[in-house]
Design a protein around this motif. Sequence first.
Motif, PDB file in Angstrom:
ATOM      1  N   GLY A 227     -41.108  50.423 -25.508  1.00  0.00           N
ATOM      2  CA  GLY A 227     -39.878  49.991 -24.844  1.00  0.00           C
ATOM      3  C   GLY A 227     -40.172  49.212 -23.576  1.00  0.00           C
ATOM      4  N   ARG A 228     -39.129  49.132 -22.732  1.00  0.00           N
ATOM      5  CA  ARG A 228     -39.259  48.384 -21.475  1.00  0.00           C
ATOM      6  C   ARG A 228     -40.368  48.972 -20.607  1.00  0.00           C
ATOM      7  NH1 ARG A 228     -34.176  46.050 -19.317  1.00  0.00           N
ATOM      8  NH2 ARG A 228     -33.208  48.005 -19.973  1.00  0.00           N
ATOM      9  N   GLY A 229     -40.620  50.274 -20.806  1.00  0.00           N
ATOM     10  CA  GLY A 229     -41.672  50.943 -20.039  1.00  0.00           C
ATOM     11  C   GLY A 229     -43.054  50.345 -20.266  1.00  0.00           C
ATOM     12  N   SER A 253     -38.082  48.527 -28.695  1.00  0.00           N
ATOM     13  CA  SER A 253     -36.663  48.652 -28.348  1.00  0.00           C
ATOM     14  C   SER A 253     -36.122  47.240 -28.110  1.00  0.00           C
ATOM     15  CB  SER A 253     -36.502  49.485 -27.076  1.00  0.00           C
ATOM     16  OG  SER A 253     -36.957  48.727 -25.967  1.00  0.00           O
ATOM     17  N   ARG A 254     -34.814  47.165 -28.047  1.00  0.00           N
ATOM     18  CA  ARG A 254     -34.215  45.845 -27.805  1.00  0.00           C
ATOM     19  C   ARG A 254     -34.555  45.337 -26.400  1.00  0.00           C
ATOM     20  NH1 ARG A 254     -28.029  44.085 -28.982  1.00  0.00           N
ATOM     21  NH2 ARG A 254     -27.817  42.602 -27.307  1.00  0.00           N
ATOM     22  N   ALA A 255     -34.659  46.266 -25.439  1.00  0.00           N
ATOM     23  CA  ALA A 255     -34.993  45.836 -24.077  1.00  0.00           C
ATOM     24  C   ALA A 255     -36.356  45.149 -24.067  1.00  0.00           C
ATOM     25  CB  ALA A 255     -34.985  47.034 -23.142  1.00  0.00           C
ATOM     26  N   THR A 271     -28.912  47.054 -33.920  1.00  0.00           N
ATOM     27  CA  THR A 271     -28.918  45.624 -34.238  1.00  0.00           C
ATOM     28  C   THR A 271     -30.321  45.159 -34.640  1.00  0.00           C
ATOM     29  OG1 THR A 271     -28.984  45.338 -31.835  1.00  0.00           O
ATOM     30  CG2 THR A 271     -26.897  44.882 -32.927  1.00  0.00           C
ATOM     31  N   SER A 286     -36.166  54.871 -23.444  1.00  0.00           N
ATOM     32  CA  SER A 286     -35.291  55.891 -22.843  1.00  0.00           C
ATOM     33  C   SER A 286     -34.519  56.695 -23.876  1.00  0.00           C
ATOM     34  CB  SER A 286     -34.319  55.227 -21.864  1.00  0.00           C
ATOM     35  OG  SER A 286     -33.526  54.270 -22.541  1.00  0.00           O
ATOM     36  N   ASN A 305     -42.731  59.677 -22.254  1.00  0.00           N
ATOM     37  CA  ASN A 305     -41.919  59.063 -21.207  1.00  0.00           C
ATOM     38  C   ASN A 305     -42.227  59.770 -19.895  1.00  0.00           C
ATOM     39  OD1 ASN A 305     -39.592  58.233 -19.561  1.00  0.00           O
ATOM     40  ND2 ASN A 305     -38.828  57.420 -21.513  1.00  0.00           N
ATOM     41  N   ALA A 310     -35.220  61.756 -19.589  1.00  0.00           N
ATOM     42  CA  ALA A 310     -34.918  60.655 -20.536  1.00  0.00           C
ATOM     43  C   ALA A 310     -34.244  61.230 -21.791  1.00  0.00           C
ATOM     44  CB  ALA A 310     -36.198  59.914 -20.905  1.00  0.00           C
ATOM     45  N   ASP A 323     -47.406  59.390 -17.913  1.00  0.00           N
ATOM     46  CA  ASP A 323     -47.492  57.939 -17.772  1.00  0.00           C
ATOM     47  C   ASP A 323     -48.132  57.392 -19.048  1.00  0.00           C
ATOM     48  OD1 ASP A 323     -48.251  55.320 -17.229  1.00  0.00           O
ATOM     49  OD2 ASP A 323     -48.508  55.738 -15.089  1.00  0.00           O
ATOM     50  N   PHE A 325     -49.473  54.665 -19.678  1.00  0.00           N
ATOM     51  CA  PHE A 325     -50.713  53.896 -19.507  1.00  0.00           C
ATOM     52  C   PHE A 325     -51.941  54.815 -19.431  1.00  0.00           C
ATOM     53  CE2 PHE A 325     -47.323  51.104 -17.997  1.00  0.00           C
ATOM     54  CZ  PHE A 325     -47.536  50.049 -18.862  1.00  0.00           C
TER      55      PHE A 325
HETATM   56  C1  LIG Z   1     -24.211  46.245 -29.074  1.00  0.00           C
HETATM   57  C2  LIG Z   1     -25.560  46.735 -28.651  1.00  0.00           C
HETATM   58  C3  LIG Z   1     -26.570  46.800 -29.590  1.00  0.00           C
HETATM   59  C4  LIG Z   1     -27.831  47.272 -29.229  1.00  0.00           C
HETATM   60  N1  LIG Z   1     -28.800  47.364 -30.184  1.00  0.00           N
HETATM   61  C5  LIG Z   1     -29.991  47.898 -29.842  1.00  0.00           C
HETATM   62  C6  LIG Z   1     -31.013  48.077 -30.825  1.00  0.00           C
HETATM   63  O1  LIG Z   1     -30.870  47.712 -32.000  1.00  0.00           O
HETATM   64  N2  LIG Z   1     -32.173  48.647 -30.440  1.00  0.00           N
HETATM   65  C7  LIG Z   1     -32.410  49.073 -29.151  1.00  0.00           C
HETATM   66  O2  LIG Z   1     -33.490  49.584 -28.871  1.00  0.00           O
HETATM   67  N3  LIG Z   1     -31.457  48.882 -28.211  1.00  0.00           N
HETATM   68  C8  LIG Z   1     -30.275  48.302 -28.522  1.00  0.00           C
HETATM   69  N4  LIG Z   1     -29.360  48.094 -27.541  1.00  0.00           N
HETATM   70  C9  LIG Z   1     -29.764  48.284 -26.124  1.00  0.00           C
HETATM   71  C10 LIG Z   1     -29.729  49.732 -25.657  1.00  0.00           C
HETATM   72  O3  LIG Z   1     -28.440  50.043 -25.158  1.00  0.00           O
HETATM   73  C11 LIG Z   1     -30.738  49.957 -24.515  1.00  0.00           C
HETATM   74  O4  LIG Z   1     -30.470  49.048 -23.481  1.00  0.00           O
HETATM   75  C12 LIG Z   1     -32.203  49.782 -24.938  1.00  0.00           C
HETATM   76  O5  LIG Z   1     -32.467  50.529 -26.108  1.00  0.00           O
HETATM   77  C13 LIG Z   1     -33.106  50.259 -23.818  1.00  0.00           C
HETATM   78  O6  LIG Z   1     -34.443  50.008 -24.166  1.00  0.00           O
HETATM   79  P1  LIG Z   1     -35.604  50.842 -23.509  1.00  0.00           P
HETATM   80  O7  LIG Z   1     -35.406  52.279 -23.807  1.00  0.00           O
HETATM   81  O8  LIG Z   1     -36.880  50.202 -23.895  1.00  0.00           O
HETATM   82  O9  LIG Z   1     -35.422  50.524 -21.950  1.00  0.00           O
HETATM   83  P2  LIG Z   1     -34.956  51.450 -20.773  1.00  0.00           P
HETATM   84  O10 LIG Z   1     -33.648  52.079 -21.056  1.00  0.00           O
HETATM   85  O11 LIG Z   1     -35.081  50.639 -19.536  1.00  0.00           O
HETATM   86  O12 LIG Z   1     -36.026  52.624 -20.766  1.00  0.00           O
HETATM   87  C14 LIG Z   1     -37.373  52.442 -20.404  1.00  0.00           C
HETATM   88  C15 LIG Z   1     -37.996  53.836 -20.371  1.00  0.00           C
HETATM   89  O13 LIG Z   1     -39.380  53.706 -20.119  1.00  0.00           O
HETATM   90  C16 LIG Z   1     -39.773  54.792 -19.283  1.00  0.00           C
HETATM   91  N5  LIG Z   1     -40.996  54.383 -18.585  1.00  0.00           N
HETATM   92  C17 LIG Z   1     -41.114  53.386 -17.669  1.00  0.00           C
HETATM   93  N6  LIG Z   1     -42.410  53.294 -17.265  1.00  0.00           N
HETATM   94  C18 LIG Z   1     -43.106  54.246 -17.940  1.00  0.00           C
HETATM   95  C19 LIG Z   1     -44.463  54.665 -17.933  1.00  0.00           C
HETATM   96  N7  LIG Z   1     -45.377  54.037 -17.186  1.00  0.00           N
HETATM   97  N8  LIG Z   1     -44.810  55.694 -18.720  1.00  0.00           N
HETATM   98  C20 LIG Z   1     -43.888  56.350 -19.494  1.00  0.00           C
HETATM   99  N9  LIG Z   1     -42.592  55.994 -19.525  1.00  0.00           N
HETATM  100  C21 LIG Z   1     -42.195  54.957 -18.755  1.00  0.00           C
HETATM  101  C22 LIG Z   1     -38.582  55.011 -18.357  1.00  0.00           C
HETATM  102  O14 LIG Z   1     -38.591  56.347 -17.852  1.00  0.00           O
HETATM  103  C23 LIG Z   1     -37.410  54.749 -19.308  1.00  0.00           C
HETATM  104  O15 LIG Z   1     -36.943  55.952 -19.901  1.00  0.00           O
HETATM  105  C24 LIG Z   1     -28.095  47.632 -27.881  1.00  0.00           C
HETATM  106  C25 LIG Z   1     -27.058  47.553 -26.926  1.00  0.00           C
HETATM  107  C26 LIG Z   1     -25.821  47.112 -27.303  1.00  0.00           C
HETATM  108  C27 LIG Z   1     -24.733  47.048 -26.268  1.00  0.00           C
END
Ligand SMILES: Cc1cc2nc3c(=O)[nH]c(=O)nc-3n(C[C@H](O)[C@H](O)[C@H](O)COP(=O)(O)OP(=O)(O)OC[C@H]3O[C@@H](n4cnc5c(N)ncnc54)[C@H](O)[C@@H]3O)c2cc1C
Length: 338
Positions: A227-229, A253-255, A271, A286, A305, A310, A323, A325
């Motif tokens: 993911g974004r992490g 993830s989408r992010a 999506t 997340s 995470n 989370a 972490d 990494f």
């Molecule tokens: C209509 C719609 C459709 C969507 N469709 C999708 C979809 O198909 N798929 C999808 O994934 N999302 C989708 N989303 C987006 C979704 O809502 C979230 O924004 C997205 O999933 C967040 O991605 P993430 O968990 O990677 O990022 P974040 O929510 O930013 O989470 C990042 C996580 O990484 C952790 N992290 C950071 N650094 C570290 C580290 N060094 N070590 C360990 N952990 C760490 C943080 O604690 C955090 O929990 C959609 C949103 C909408 C509105």
Amino acid sequence: MFGLIARNSSRRICQSFASLSRYNSTLVIVEHNNESVTPITLNTLTAASKIGGEVSCLVAGTGCGKVVEELSKVSGIAKIMVADNEAYKGFLPEALTPLLVATQKQFSFTHIASGATAFGKNLIPRLAAKLDVSPISDIIGIEGPDTFVRTIYAGNAVSTIRSLDPVKVFSVRGTAFEAAEVGEGAAASEQAPDPGSTNDLSEWESQALSKSDRPELTSADNVISGGRGMKSGDNFELLYKLADKMNAAVGASRAAVDAGFVPNDMQVGQTGKIVAPQLYVAVGISGAIQHLAGMKDSKVIVAINKDPEAPIFQVADYGLVADLFKAVPEMTEILEKK
Ligand SMILES: Cc1cc2nc3c(=O)[nH]c(=O)nc-3n(C[C@H](O)[C@H](O)[C@H](O)COP(=O)(O)OP(=O)(O)OC[C@H]3O[C@@H](n4cnc5c(N)ncnc54)[C@H](O)[C@@H]3O)c2cc1C
């Protein structure tokens, strides 16, 4: 046209289901690459078999003989209709729909199904519109010949719908049905009906497919998603190394996709792609509902995470608050020693 039905009427539907099923005939639109059948077609065949009655297949392609041969070994298929023509290069819905309409005109199937992939998502709505019926997308269950189960609100609610249309045109979520087995069958093939028209709406030019030695995301037994992490595309290298040790596919993830870390064919979720592997490892994700919609049916979920709050930990079977990494290279190192 749909009618919402109450739970207590579903028993009545099931009773009449058995007596109605012998009048059913389902056409499965085969997804393939002219070389082999795409796995989701085998899941769609299982779904079709639950309707009861005869199951036929349509293979439209260009030089698709091997596909017909492979498919003929799947048991339970009454016949395979084949349309082998240059016109079906690229599997354009504008070319395939007239073929399907002609096939439907000749055989009057009660159901037409395909997998809920990009192929099915392109084709099913167009076909349904041409047949003047409502498409029923991404079903996860079949309660009767006219009654289907599908999720709504990003998988947060389950809806049971009854279709009153004369032909039910639907797409199937592959992870909700077992794959039909290839082996014992001996289905005969025949020429599909002639659509009698050519596609002058679109033209297939070329395609650029991403190549990977890792398993395909939607059919892999093990999936590791970042993911974004992960913070950057380069850091996904940590996941690729771990994935190679585990014979896993890599998702995101989408992010992570929106940030440009990885291409969008890796996206898992509402999506993106729907996966249900034996093992799903979510790294730096997340656990937003839209992500969960694509992976929560995985058999074992592991989350890594650094944030103990989370939401991903609520669905995880095993959680590691760490972490990434540090944790991911350690995991790879342990597997390297094995
Ligand atoms: C209509 C719609 C459709 C969507 N469709 C999708 C979809 O198909 N798929 C999808 O994934 N999302 C989708 N989303 C987006 C979704 O809502 C979230 O924004 C997205 O999933 C967040 O991605 P993430 O968990 O990677 O990022 P974040 O929510 O930013 O989470 C990042 C996580 O990484 C952790 N992290 C950071 N650094 C570290 C580290 N060094 N070590 C360990 N952990 C760490 C943080 O604690 C955090 O929990 C959609 C949103 C909408 C509105």
